[in-house]
Motif scaffolding. Sequence first.
Motif, PDB file in Angstrom:
ATOM      1  N   TRP C  20       0.836  -1.209   0.000  1.00  0.00           N
ATOM      2  CA  TRP C  20       0.000   0.000   0.000  1.00  0.00           C
ATOM      3  C   TRP C  20       0.867   1.254   0.000  1.00  0.00           C
ATOM      4  CZ3 TRP C  20      -3.872  -2.198   4.090  1.00  0.00           C
ATOM      5  CH2 TRP C  20      -4.866  -2.919   3.416  1.00  0.00           C
ATOM      6  N   ALA C  21       1.982   1.166   0.724  1.00  0.00           N
ATOM      7  CA  ALA C  21       2.878   2.321   0.746  1.00  0.00           C
ATOM      8  C   ALA C  21       3.398   2.623  -0.660  1.00  0.00           C
ATOM      9  CB  ALA C  21       4.046   2.067   1.692  1.00  0.00           C
ATOM     10  N   LEU C  22       3.591   1.579  -1.465  1.00  0.00           N
ATOM     11  CA  LEU C  22       4.035   1.795  -2.839  1.00  0.00           C
ATOM     12  C   LEU C  22       2.863   2.199  -3.737  1.00  0.00           C
ATOM     13  CD1 LEU C  22       6.642   1.581  -4.488  1.00  0.00           C
ATOM     14  CD2 LEU C  22       6.048  -0.761  -5.040  1.00  0.00           C
ATOM     15  N   TYR C  23       1.694   1.640  -3.390  1.00  0.00           N
ATOM     16  CA  TYR C  23       0.493   1.875  -4.204  1.00  0.00           C
ATOM     17  C   TYR C  23       0.062   3.347  -4.184  1.00  0.00           C
ATOM     18  CZ  TYR C  23      -4.625   2.063  -4.811  1.00  0.00           C
ATOM     19  OH  TYR C  23      -5.886   2.407  -5.175  1.00  0.00           O
ATOM     20  N   ASN C  32       7.677   5.330  -5.358  1.00  0.00           N
ATOM     21  CA  ASN C  32       8.384   5.892  -4.226  1.00  0.00           C
ATOM     22  C   ASN C  32       9.136   4.806  -3.460  1.00  0.00           C
ATOM     23  OD1 ASN C  32       9.185   7.540  -2.178  1.00  0.00           O
ATOM     24  ND2 ASN C  32       7.212   7.539  -1.127  1.00  0.00           N
ATOM     25  N   PHE C  33      10.403   4.572  -3.839  1.00  0.00           N
ATOM     26  CA  PHE C  33      11.196   3.550  -3.155  1.00  0.00           C
ATOM     27  C   PHE C  33      11.794   4.064  -1.851  1.00  0.00           C
ATOM     28  CE2 PHE C  33      11.858   1.850  -7.628  1.00  0.00           C
ATOM     29  CZ  PHE C  33      10.771   1.014  -7.506  1.00  0.00           C
ATOM     30  N   LEU C  34      11.550   5.324  -1.563  1.00  0.00           N
ATOM     31  CA  LEU C  34      11.992   5.874  -0.290  1.00  0.00           C
ATOM     32  C   LEU C  34      11.405   5.069   0.870  1.00  0.00           C
ATOM     33  CD1 LEU C  34      13.736   8.298   0.372  1.00  0.00           C
ATOM     34  CD2 LEU C  34      11.685   9.670   0.594  1.00  0.00           C
ATOM     35  N   ILE C  35      10.299   4.391   0.585  1.00  0.00           N
ATOM     36  CA  ILE C  35       9.663   3.604   1.641  1.00  0.00           C
ATOM     37  C   ILE C  35      10.601   2.522   2.166  1.00  0.00           C
ATOM     38  CG2 ILE C  35       7.289   4.019   0.933  1.00  0.00           C
ATOM     39  CD1 ILE C  35       7.307   1.345  -0.499  1.00  0.00           C
ATOM     40  N   VAL C  36      11.429   1.966   1.288  1.00  0.00           N
ATOM     41  CA  VAL C  36      12.347   0.918   1.746  1.00  0.00           C
ATOM     42  C   VAL C  36      13.397   1.520   2.680  1.00  0.00           C
ATOM     43  CG1 VAL C  36      13.990  -0.834   1.024  1.00  0.00           C
ATOM     44  CG2 VAL C  36      11.937  -0.437  -0.317  1.00  0.00           C
ATOM     45  N   ALA C  37      13.873   2.709   2.329  1.00  0.00           N
ATOM     46  CA  ALA C  37      14.836   3.376   3.208  1.00  0.00           C
ATOM     47  C   ALA C  37      14.196   3.685   4.560  1.00  0.00           C
ATOM     48  CB  ALA C  37      15.342   4.655   2.548  1.00  0.00           C
ATOM     49  N   CYS C  38      12.968   4.200   4.538  1.00  0.00           N
ATOM     50  CA  CYS C  38      12.263   4.516   5.786  1.00  0.00           C
ATOM     51  C   CYS C  38      12.096   3.265   6.627  1.00  0.00           C
ATOM     52  CB  CYS C  38      10.873   5.076   5.483  1.00  0.00           C
ATOM     53  SG  CYS C  38      10.908   6.788   5.025  1.00  0.00           S
ATOM     54  N   MET C  39      11.703   2.181   5.961  1.00  0.00           N
ATOM     55  CA  MET C  39      11.483   0.934   6.676  1.00  0.00           C
ATOM     56  C   MET C  39      12.778   0.480   7.340  1.00  0.00           C
ATOM     57  SD  MET C  39      10.149  -2.628   5.084  1.00  0.00           S
ATOM     58  CE  MET C  39       9.748  -4.025   6.104  1.00  0.00           C
ATOM     59  N   ALA C  40      13.883   0.561   6.607  1.00  0.00           N
ATOM     60  CA  ALA C  40      15.155   0.122   7.168  1.00  0.00           C
ATOM     61  C   ALA C  40      15.527   0.976   8.377  1.00  0.00           C
ATOM     62  CB  ALA C  40      16.243   0.218   6.099  1.00  0.00           C
ATOM     63  N   ILE C  41      15.379   2.281   8.241  1.00  0.00           N
ATOM     64  CA  ILE C  41      15.781   3.161   9.337  1.00  0.00           C
ATOM     65  C   ILE C  41      14.929   2.906  10.574  1.00  0.00           C
ATOM     66  CG2 ILE C  41      15.946   5.555  10.108  1.00  0.00           C
ATOM     67  CD1 ILE C  41      16.554   6.315   7.222  1.00  0.00           C
ATOM     68  N   THR C  42      13.604   2.859  10.378  1.00  0.00           N
ATOM     69  CA  THR C  42      12.762   2.698  11.570  1.00  0.00           C
ATOM     70  C   THR C  42      12.929   1.310  12.174  1.00  0.00           C
ATOM     71  OG1 THR C  42      10.858   2.068  10.248  1.00  0.00           O
ATOM     72  CG2 THR C  42      11.026   4.374  10.875  1.00  0.00           C
ATOM     73  N   ALA C  43      13.170   0.298  11.318  1.00  0.00           N
ATOM     74  CA  ALA C  43      13.376  -1.042  11.868  1.00  0.00           C
ATOM     75  C   ALA C  43      14.598  -1.031  12.790  1.00  0.00           C
ATOM     76  CB  ALA C  43      13.568  -2.045  10.733  1.00  0.00           C
ATOM     77  N   TYR C  44      15.675  -0.433  12.331  1.00  0.00           N
ATOM     78  CA  TYR C  44      16.879  -0.397  13.155  1.00  0.00           C
ATOM     79  C   TYR C  44      16.688   0.489  14.385  1.00  0.00           C
ATOM     80  CZ  TYR C  44      20.167  -3.306  10.718  1.00  0.00           C
ATOM     81  OH  TYR C  44      20.817  -4.388  10.223  1.00  0.00           O
TER      82      TYR C  44
END
Lengths: 291, 239, 284
Positions: C20-23, C32-44
């Motif tokens: 959905w974030a990509l949708y 918007n592939f920035l979502i993967v970066a956001c996911m990585a940062i918040t996961a860590y």
Amino acid sequence: MEIFIAQLISGLALGSIYVLLVTGFNLMLLVAKIIQFAYPQIVVVSMYTCWWVLKLTGNKLIIILAGVSVSIILSLLSEPIFRKISSIEGVDINASFIASMGIAMIMMDIMSHSINYGFPVAFSPDWVGGNIFGYGLITVSKGQLFALLGGIIAVLIFFFLLYHTNQGRFFRAIAENRFAACLVGIPIIKTSIFSYLIVGILGGFSAILFSMLIGSASPWLGEFVALKMLAVSIVAGLGNLQGGLVCGLLLGIIEAMAIGYFSGSWSNVIAFAVMLIVVLMKPGGLFGIKI
Amino acid sequence: MEKINNILEICNLSIAYGPIKAVKEVNLEINHGEFVALIGANGAGKSSLLKSILGINKAEKGSIFFLGQDITRKPTDKIVSSGLSLIPEGHVIFSSMSVLENLQLGAYQNLADFEENLKRIFDYFPVLKDRSSQIAGTLSGGEQQMLSMGRALMSKPKLILVDEPSLGLAPKIVTDIFNILTELNKEGYAILLAEQNAKKALEGSHRCYVMKTGEIAMSGFSTDLIDDPKIRQAYLGGN
Amino acid sequence: MSEVTYYFLGFAGIYVLMGWALYLPYRVGQLNFLIVACMAITAYFGGFAAREWGWPFIVILIIGILFGATIAFIFSLAIGDAPCFTVVIVGLTSVFIVKTVIENWRTLGGTIGFFHIPGPNNMLAIIYSLLFLVGLLVFRIDHSRWGRAASVVFIDRDVAVTLGVDIKKLGMFFQIISCSIAGMAGILDAFLVKSLSPEFFTFSMIGYLMCILFVGGYTTMWGVILSAFFLQGIPLMFPSNIASWRLVIYGALLVIIILLRPEGLITRKMLWSIKIKSPRYITN
Ligand SMILES: Nc1ncnc2c1ncn2[C@@H]1O[C@H](COP(=O)(O)OP(=O)(O)OP(=O)(O)O)[C@@H](O)[C@H]1O
Ligand SMILES: [Mg+2]
């Protein structure tokens, strides 16, 4: 100062390979109207071919021919897929990006499964060659010299073809106005196939020069190169061939400088960060979009 | 051997864009050396018809014969090389290339006597000669239209299809362009002209087809149609 | 519940969120592939805050969402109305920068990974209730004025501008929502797996997300659900020697779907034909 000059040389060598890649990518974009994200993967497969043939024979000519033909074959093989995609009603250029991403994933996975157990491959020193010039810290390796000269020659030939031959004029005509090109009777599909051929040749040469320059290849090399290629073409402005020349060289230099002055793994980060900042400041590219 | 009289024959041609039927069952014929006009209001389907003759729009039904050969499903480059040329509406040119390069591209299907051809074009359009190294996008609207015409003539066509050459041009230039068309016709080119400026089109042409919402509503000799009360009412602005 | 089912359901849920974030930004034509970066940062961040500082889950979750929104806001000031591939390259470069930074950051475990994240034991209830809430939000957005405006932008930007749509604001809105969802997904991921590795957030993840969106269908929010479960199930359906060719399978699926069904499995037309009310769109 010596470091600076040394890194400038290696940056220019690296940059000229980026220039070759970006030029091929832009040609696809302009003539065939596709985003060929899998192009660097084709180059890497072609590098693997060189590596494999190199193990069988020492004959440089055969190696070069093998590398270039594999690149040409892969490029031509992708043509029917992209033509089919472009002919579907209601799809735009994003569809070709998505499909080429799929193709890139397939090629990457095959390489990481089947070749050399997925480990990076190293080219024999005979192929890579040692330094041919040295003065203090400033050295020029055979690979650097070949990359630089080969890159310059290939780009010169390409631009000569583009601006001074009929075929090149047809390329530019299709790029600029497809409808008008159709009207004057340029066979669009035939010319487009020819552009895949040219891109295949460019890809083959970049593979050979790249393997001489860095002396190794790995399954995940393609994704890094793809990212840089796409980034350079966007920083320059999509479809802007001249801009691609400048930005490709600049990226090579920035990367080399980062390697020279910072520790290893940060060089990519610095190169990407520079491009990220430029894209954020100029979303339309430095030299303007040409599609 | 049977002598083929007409240069172009269109039989029952239909064109559709999805659900929109732009052209319905049109029949049309052009003889050698004839100047035929095709008039009709906005959206009547004139441009669609001309484009489909060149194979740019694919015909849904029906067939098109050029010099006795079926060209309905041929690719555009083959059709152009067999001697058809379209001057499209608007100024469709390669705007970042020079005038000369535009003309060179026009000769794609006929590179043989390029120089001679070029000289001929420059005779028709002297302005292009003076501007031959100028970038085409910087030409004025009228000059662009002339370039578009010149480029189409570079392939030495036997039949020229012209789509609204008067679009957005000053009356003086429109007159010039019509004069050139008449002159070309006198030299033996067959012409099919789609035009909204019915008066000019009827004056210049031998025969005329009137198109209305995708169909041929009327056809006949231009001299007859010009006096037809219905035509006067609909296209020539009353009496 | 077996461990396999637990992780299957957990990951499928997280990937629906990421789908959905990509949708959402693709509604205005931006990948918007920035979502993967956001996911990585918040996961860590989530993992670190939970293990080292002992912060409670709920606080971490809220910070994660806010973090995603903030990052997206800053970036979207520049690329809110940028063309698709500019957004693509911003996302891709950010992902690789973030990945390299994590790999070289000793405290975060570097290339080895980050382990032993404490937190709630059963994450499924949390994941699925959040999934439901986000689903409602996406549904509301799709059916709102914003959603309809987005459809116009997707079809023709110039027309949208003449209709008075503020493309930049619209793009910013979608990017911010999208990155907030991704920030949430990152936190959920950290607490589901309880360990993290930078290898997870790479090109193959991006390819996987593309597959989820485009195989499922990018014209409605429902396709993502179908394909997230289906694709997550692929490794379970096949023997492991075939399943290890996951990327080949995903890549082939992408190519095939574009060739045969460019709008994806679930299309808007299909929803109409089975009478599910879907937002009204300008027909193209
Ligand atoms: N590419 C297209 N897609 C969909 N519909 C089209 C397309 N091109 C033309 N049409 C439709 O087909 C019909 C005929 O259009 P066409 O351009 O042939 O008209 P025309 O007679 O040339 O009009 P004008 O004098 O305004 O140029 C119109 O209703 C138009 O909207
Ligand atoms: Mg018209």
